[in-house]
Design an enzyme around this catalytic site. Sequence first.
Site, PDB file in Angstrom:
ATOM      1  N   LYS A  71      54.954  51.718  75.518  1.00 29.92           N
ATOM      2  CA  LYS A  71      53.865  52.658  75.907  1.00 29.92           C
ATOM      3  C   LYS A  71      54.002  53.930  76.941  1.00 29.92           C
ATOM      4  O   LYS A  71      53.459  54.925  76.817  1.00 29.92           O
ATOM      5  CB  LYS A  71      52.427  51.808  76.361  1.00 29.92           C
ATOM      6  N   ASP A 107      42.868  53.318  74.144  1.00 32.48           N
ATOM      7  CA  ASP A 107      42.455  52.045  74.767  1.00 32.48           C
ATOM      8  C   ASP A 107      40.890  52.291  75.361  1.00 32.48           C
ATOM      9  O   ASP A 107      40.073  51.285  75.411  1.00 32.48           O
ATOM     10  CB  ASP A 107      43.285  51.580  75.829  1.00 32.48           C
ATOM     11  N   GLY A 133      41.286  43.169  88.140  1.00 27.92           N
ATOM     12  CA  GLY A 133      42.425  43.691  87.701  1.00 27.92           C
ATOM     13  C   GLY A 133      42.792  44.880  87.878  1.00 27.92           C
ATOM     14  O   GLY A 133      42.146  45.848  88.337  1.00 27.92           O
TER      15      GLY A 133
END
Length: 283
Positions: A71, A107, A133
């Site tokens: 990516k 995303d 996260g």
Amino acid sequence: MILTGRSRLAGVLGWPVGHSRSPRLHNHWLERYGIDGAYVPLPVRPESFASAVTALANLSFLGANVTVPHKEAALRVCDEVTSSARRIGAVNTLFFHDERILGDNTDAYGFIQNLFEGCPKWKATSGPAVILGAGGAARALCVALMDAGAPEILIANRTRTRAEKLADSLSQDSGGERLRIVEWGHWSDMLSGANLLVNATSLGMSGQPPLDIDLSALPGTALVNDIVYAPLETDLLLRARERGNWVVDGLGMLLHQAVPGFTGWFERTPEVDEELRHFVLEG
Ligand code: ATR
């Protein structure tokens, strides 16, 4: 499957790529809409990534999805990237158009669209969002919530320096001043007043330890989401549901992030519905 000499072609580049659900998902849509086309898995080693992309463009593919570990490399092969891809620092969707390579990252779109569809009453602007996260997934979530107008975005990560790096790198972007770091484990401080709680760590995934979080300070009006979708109902979602919070599982993010690619390549906006959810889960 309909395949003629004029078939439209796309695929997913990864290494390995066997775990990807994208071929199943896109080919189901192709079948559903009777489109003359195919979407194929493309296992490509990291050292061959750039040449593979050039080859696909030369083979008249319309584009491709990009997954782990390519990516970030995908960002570098593009002639042009969207603002989402630039800010997320990664490309997951390529479009080959007029001898140019365009890169997008869907995303953030997939994440926010999943929340909007999974819980239409929820509004990003109603209060602070808490993200657990600080990896690639958390970064896409930050961008999505900055764009959706969350008034404050609290990031908590086991390794605090990683959260600080993430917030620093987005601080100059529109909405970046709304990012704030909070200490991992200080659950009641971060959750009191939250409008959204999202787990963007690998905790709770099958084979990983559960996310050991105390939810008692979380307002009953908050939405809880987990980007983990195996299992579909993580321990976090189960506990949130049992105490009366709205919950949205992570599968919808995977499905919605695929929509812009399919629409661009095959010129048809595909639907994300229950039937698709079941079909992808069965695979
Ligand atoms: P991705 O790119 O999919 O987001 P990643 O970069 O590997 O994946 O990030 C995984 C996230 O899960 C990180 O935030 C990681 O925390 P660290 O930055 O401290 O490593 C988090 N994570 C993984 N295992 C964890 C654990 N046992 N406890 C807390 N957080 C954990």
